[in-house]
Enzyme design. Structure first.
Site, PDB file in Angstrom:
ATOM      1  N   HIS A 160       0.814  -1.217   0.000  1.00 14.47           N
ATOM      2  CA  HIS A 160       0.000   0.000   0.000  1.00 14.47           C
ATOM      3  C   HIS A 160       0.847   1.265   0.000  1.00 14.47           C
ATOM      4  CE1 HIS A 160      -3.279   2.682   1.762  1.00 14.47           C
ATOM      5  NE2 HIS A 160      -3.878   2.111   0.726  1.00 14.47           N
ATOM      6  N   LYS A 162       3.245   4.415  -1.233  1.00  8.03           N
ATOM      7  CA  LYS A 162       3.355   5.315  -2.380  1.00  8.03           C
ATOM      8  C   LYS A 162       4.632   6.126  -2.194  1.00  8.03           C
ATOM      9  CE  LYS A 162      -1.302   4.702  -1.775  1.00  8.03           C
ATOM     10  NZ  LYS A 162      -1.981   4.305  -0.530  1.00  8.03           N
ATOM     11  N   ASP A 167      17.481   9.294  -8.151  1.00 10.87           N
ATOM     12  CA  ASP A 167      18.944   9.373  -8.049  1.00 10.87           C
ATOM     13  C   ASP A 167      19.442   9.064  -6.643  1.00 10.87           C
ATOM     14  OD1 ASP A 167      19.110  10.036 -10.722  1.00 10.87           O
ATOM     15  OD2 ASP A 167      19.190  12.198 -10.357  1.00 10.87           O
ATOM     16  N   HIS A 338      -8.096  12.077   1.189  1.00 16.96           N
ATOM     17  CA  HIS A 338      -7.286  10.853   1.181  1.00 16.96           C
ATOM     18  C   HIS A 338      -5.977  11.006   1.946  1.00 16.96           C
ATOM     19  CE1 HIS A 338      -5.016   7.435  -0.768  1.00 16.96           C
ATOM     20  NE2 HIS A 338      -6.198   6.867  -0.569  1.00 16.96           N
ATOM     21  N   LYS A 340      -3.214  10.978   4.787  1.00 19.94           N
ATOM     22  CA  LYS A 340      -3.015  10.161   5.982  1.00 19.94           C
ATOM     23  C   LYS A 340      -2.021  10.902   6.886  1.00 19.94           C
ATOM     24  CE  LYS A 340      -3.793   7.101   2.345  1.00 19.94           C
ATOM     25  NZ  LYS A 340      -4.892   6.330   2.689  1.00 19.94           N
ATOM     26  N   ASP A 345       0.613  17.725  19.472  1.00 26.03           N
ATOM     27  CA  ASP A 345       1.133  18.823  20.292  1.00 26.03           C
ATOM     28  C   ASP A 345       1.789  19.929  19.477  1.00 26.03           C
ATOM     29  OD1 ASP A 345       0.201  17.374  22.406  1.00 26.03           O
ATOM     30  OD2 ASP A 345       2.163  16.688  23.101  1.00 26.03           O
TER      31      ASP A 345
END
Length: 420
Positions: A160, A162, A167, A338, A340, A345
């Site tokens: 899952h 991404k 380089d 979408h 995440k 704090d």
């Protein structure tokens, strides 16, 4: 012997086989306990140690939102001179998929090493012609956990992540997928919201290691040298560690990270996540944080904004308990949020691919970046505040009056929450 006997014996053998596979593949799920009274940003070495990593200083982080991310990504891919490593879960043939493919093809034809790792389930609609063109140009394209008999025991385990590494000196990580719905600026239900970060500095080696893990697992290839692991000097002053490991005899490190920082929070926990289905231990930890005086807020899409309403219904099942604990819940109805993200704090942030549910915490291969930086936390909190202005806050009394049909959907969906 009768046919019924042999049928019963076969059924018993199938049951035993399923039980064995489940027993082998399941991750241990201990009840995590933490007793500590130090600020979260002072505990970065502890967070890294608990999650099998090392804090790396000297980094810079730049935030990219929505479809504008791809303009930056494609420009940086075009500038790569030695290697491009591209790993994603969801790739569907379309305008964006073809743009990304063309950028990778152009670099491969220029002599750059291009490796592309796609999840076999999430990217099954990438398009055979697109994949064939990439391979013909010299891109090495590999699919993670293809539907094969020898993968039977790991078919539920998906890649899952991404991430992109260029380089060996520049990296991207976050939630953006290669699907046309991610283009635009979250202006309507056909254009989703998301956040990814661009990284420079020594932390890029950690991202390269993450890519290597599944690449080596699928292809057997170990890549070395300055083309992929060049010497990296300081590029800023941000401290980061990458969290991605799934040890066999403990909870996955992404789960440990999220649970630990919730227990360490003193002032504020703000969560942005598209699939928020906390398990009972996480609900208790969030409730305990509220009791300590922590401002706990969660921003997520509503069923009308989600690309998978069943997931949101599964999350609804525990809303009453969360609200009674004092957690503030906000649903965004206008499109899929979408990103995440979690901030704690105002000094610490997590950004990556991990949803706040059992599938991400227990099963999927994920990556979360644990980052101690006040400026980044403020930037991410600003994104929260931008979207929450148009969100609907869930109030306990009104929530308890929702219809029986809604409640039925919530409870039925929750029964399969671990595989959603």
């Amino acid at each position: 012997m009768s046919i019924a006997f042999w049928a019963g014996l076969l059924l018993a053998l199938v049951f035993v086989l399923v039980l064995v596979i489940w027993s082998i593949r399941r991750h241990r799920d201990p009840s995590l306990k933490i007793e500590c009274d130090f600020p979260v940003d002072e505990l970065m070495p502890s967070l890294a140690g608990l999650t099998l990593g090392t804090v790396v200083g000297g980094n810079s982080v730049e935030v990219h939102e929505n479809g504008a991310f791809y303009d930056v990504l494609l420009a940086r891919i075009a500038a790569a001179r030695r290697s491009v490593h591209f790993e994603t879960y969801l790739w569907k043939d379309g305008v964006l998929g073809r743009r990304v493919a063309e950028a990778l093809i152009e670099r491969a034809r220029a002599g750059v090493q291009v490796r592309v790792l796609l999840d076999a389930q999430g990217s099954r609609k990438a398009g055979d012609a697109v994949v064939a063109r990439m391979r013909a140009a010299g891109c090495r394209v590999c699919f993670f956990h293809k539907t094969k008999l020898h993968n039977l025991g790991v078919m539920n385990d998906r890649d899952h992540r991404k991430i992109v590494i260029l380089d060996g000196s520049e990296a991207f990580a976050g939630g953006h997928c290669i699907v046309d719905d991610w283009l635009g600026d979250a202006e309507d239900k056909q254009h989703f919201a998301d956040v990814s970060v661009q990284l420079h500095g020594p932390i890029v080696h950690s991202l390269q290691s993450v890519f290597s893990e599944n690449w080596a697992g699928e292809t057997g290839e170990l890549f070395l040298g300055d083309d992929v692991f060049p010497p990296l000097g300081p590029a800023g002053d941000v401290r980061i560690h990458a969290v991605f490991a799934k040890p066999e005899n403990s909870a996955p490190t992404v789960k440990i990270l999220h649970h630990t920082v919730i227990c360490l929070a003193r002032k504020r926990i703000w969560i942005q996540n598209p699939y928020f289905i906390p398990e009972p231990a996480a609900i208790d930890a969030l409730g305990a944080a509220v009791e300590r005086g922590v401002d706990v807020r969660v921003l997520m899409p509503s069923t009308s904004g989600s690309d998978n309403p069943m997931v949101q219904h599964a999350g609804h099942r525990n809303f009453e308990k969360l609200l009674r604990c004092g957690v503030r819940l906000f649903e965004y109805p206008h499109t899929l949020l979408h990103q995440k993200i979690m901030t704690v704090d105002g000094v610490w942030s997590a950004v990556g691919s991990s949803n706040f549910d059992d599938r991400s915490f227990e099963t999927n291969d994920e990556i979360s970046l644990s980052i101690a930086d006040v400026a980044l936390a403020a930037r991410l909190d600003g994104i929260f505040e931008k979207y929450v202005q148009r969100a609907d806050e869930i109030e306990l009394e009104r929530w308890m009056r929702r219809g029986w049909g809604h409640k039925l959907k919530d409870n039925v969906s929750y029964l399969i929450n671990e595989v959603l």
